[in-house]
Design an enzyme around this catalytic site. Structure first.
Site, mmCIF file in Angstrom:
data_model
loop_
_atom_site.group_PDB
_atom_site.id
_atom_site.type_symbol
_atom_site.label_atom_id
_atom_site.label_comp_id
_atom_site.label_asym_id
_atom_site.label_seq_id
_atom_site.Cartn_x
_atom_site.Cartn_y
_atom_site.Cartn_z
ATOM 1 N N LYS A 299 0.828 -1.205 0.000
ATOM 2 C CA LYS A 299 0.000 0.000 0.000
ATOM 3 C C LYS A 299 0.871 1.267 0.000
ATOM 4 O O LYS A 299 2.074 1.199 0.278
ATOM 5 C CB LYS A 299 -0.955 -0.057 1.207
ATOM 6 N N TYR B 282 -11.458 -4.481 -4.739
ATOM 7 C CA TYR B 282 -12.206 -4.527 -3.477
ATOM 8 C C TYR B 282 -13.711 -4.603 -3.709
ATOM 9 O O TYR B 282 -14.488 -4.145 -2.868
ATOM 10 C CB TYR B 282 -11.853 -3.299 -2.629
ATOM 11 N N PHE C 159 -16.030 1.219 5.613
ATOM 12 C CA PHE C 159 -14.630 1.585 5.402
ATOM 13 C C PHE C 159 -14.247 1.700 3.921
ATOM 14 O O PHE C 159 -13.123 2.079 3.602
ATOM 15 C CB PHE C 159 -13.718 0.557 6.083
ATOM 16 N N ARG D 32 -0.164 -14.855 3.714
ATOM 17 C CA ARG D 32 -1.190 -14.355 4.644
ATOM 18 C C ARG D 32 -0.712 -14.440 6.089
ATOM 19 O O ARG D 32 -0.957 -13.546 6.894
ATOM 20 C CB ARG D 32 -2.504 -15.143 4.486
ATOM 21 N N THR E 297 -5.971 -8.429 9.812
ATOM 22 C CA THR E 297 -6.366 -7.205 9.113
ATOM 23 C C THR E 297 -6.136 -5.961 9.977
ATOM 24 O O THR E 297 -5.623 -4.955 9.493
ATOM 25 C CB THR E 297 -7.851 -7.297 8.707
ATOM 26 N N ARG F 98 2.147 -6.636 9.517
ATOM 27 C CA ARG F 98 1.241 -5.669 10.142
ATOM 28 C C ARG F 98 1.503 -5.539 11.637
ATOM 29 O O ARG F 98 1.420 -4.450 12.203
ATOM 30 C CB ARG F 98 -0.211 -6.079 9.872
ATOM 31 N N ASN G 92 -2.852 -0.480 6.660
ATOM 32 C CA ASN G 92 -2.220 -1.650 7.295
ATOM 33 C C ASN G 92 -1.131 -2.243 6.403
ATOM 34 O O ASN G 92 -0.818 -3.433 6.469
ATOM 35 C CB ASN G 92 -3.278 -2.685 7.682
HETATM 36 O O1 CDP Z 1 -6.604 -7.036 3.743
HETATM 37 P P1 CDP Z 1 -7.364 -8.166 4.390
HETATM 38 O O2 CDP Z 1 -7.646 -9.313 3.448
HETATM 39 O O3 CDP Z 1 -6.717 -8.606 5.661
HETATM 40 O O4 CDP Z 1 -8.781 -7.559 4.851
HETATM 41 P P2 CDP Z 1 -10.180 -7.455 4.059
HETATM 42 O O5 CDP Z 1 -11.244 -7.897 4.985
HETATM 43 O O6 CDP Z 1 -10.108 -8.100 2.729
HETATM 44 O O7 CDP Z 1 -10.366 -5.880 3.888
HETATM 45 C C1 CDP Z 1 -9.625 -5.177 2.901
HETATM 46 C C2 CDP Z 1 -9.014 -3.947 3.542
HETATM 47 O O8 CDP Z 1 -10.079 -3.105 4.009
HETATM 48 C C3 CDP Z 1 -8.174 -4.224 4.786
HETATM 49 O O9 CDP Z 1 -6.831 -4.523 4.477
HETATM 50 C C4 CDP Z 1 -8.295 -2.910 5.557
HETATM 51 O O10 CDP Z 1 -7.359 -1.946 5.107
HETATM 52 C C5 CDP Z 1 -9.689 -2.431 5.188
HETATM 53 N N1 CDP Z 1 -10.659 -2.702 6.253
HETATM 54 C C6 CDP Z 1 -11.002 -1.689 7.147
HETATM 55 O O11 CDP Z 1 -10.481 -0.572 7.038
HETATM 56 N N2 CDP Z 1 -11.925 -1.932 8.144
HETATM 57 C C7 CDP Z 1 -12.492 -3.139 8.274
HETATM 58 N N3 CDP Z 1 -13.379 -3.363 9.246
HETATM 59 C C8 CDP Z 1 -12.151 -4.182 7.381
HETATM 60 C C9 CDP Z 1 -11.219 -3.934 6.373
HETATM 61 MG MG MG Z 2 -8.888 -9.449 1.773
#
Ligand code: CDP
Ligand code: MG
Length: 138
Positions: free
Chosen positions: A9, A49, A57, A85, A91, A102, A112
């Site tokens: 990022k 996304y 978010f 992962r 996350t 992270r 993150n």
């Molecule tokens: O990146 P990751 O797969 O761990 O998480 P995700 O559930 O696929 O969500 C994508 C991105 O959205 C995350 O990396 C966070 O930056 C953001 N996010 C957030 O800001 N707040 C949340 N409750 C969940 C995700």
């Molecule tokens: Mg994800």
């Protein structure tokens, strides 16, 4: 050999953490297949996304991902998707274990540091958004 798709990022380039993060993957034994720097167009981030569209978010996340240049990469190795992962961590960086990217280097949930695909299906879908066939065939 399995491949994983990763995005560093915008804060990774801003904070000069690209070397640190790539070094972790290299030391683990993952092979770099592709690597490039790009400023992502909004449409591509929205496609990445798509499953999060409408969530609270989402807008903040898309704004952040298009705010500056990112690093796009594909790595390869045994069980690469799960291995990456686990190295990335939870996350929310507050919950991410020390020793993870992270857990060691981030604190903010939007910022993150890193995106990584979470299944063979998401790898196939995501990598095609950012790389063409020729770049992946070497
Ligand atoms: O990146 P990751 O797969 O761990 O998480 P995700 O559930 O696929 O969500 C994508 C991105 O959205 C995350 O990396 C966070 O930056 C953001 N996010 C957030 O800001 N707040 C949340 N409750 C969940 C995700
Ligand atoms: Mg994800």
């Amino acid at each position: 050999m399995e491949r994983s798709f990763i995005i560093l990022k915008p804060s990774c380039l801003k904070r000069a953490l690209v070397g640190e993060i790539i070094s972790r993957f290299e030391k683990k034994g993952l092979r770099i297949v592709q690597l490039k720097v790009a400023r992502l167009p909004r449409e591509k981030v929205e496609e990445l996304y798509q499953q999060h569209a409408g969530k609270p978010f989402y807008e903040r996340l898309v704004d952040f991902m298009t705010s500056d240049r990112v690093v796009l990469m594909v790595v390869e190795g045994r069980n690469a998707i799960d291995v990456v992962r686990r190295m990335v961590g939870a996350t929310d960086p507050v919950e991410a274990n020390p020793g993870t990217i992270r857990g060691d280097l981030a604190l903010d949930k939007t910022d993150n540091l890193i995106h990584a695909c979470d299944s063979p299906e998401s790898y196939e879908r995501e990598v095609r958004i950012f790389f063409d066939e020729r770049e992946l065939s070497e």
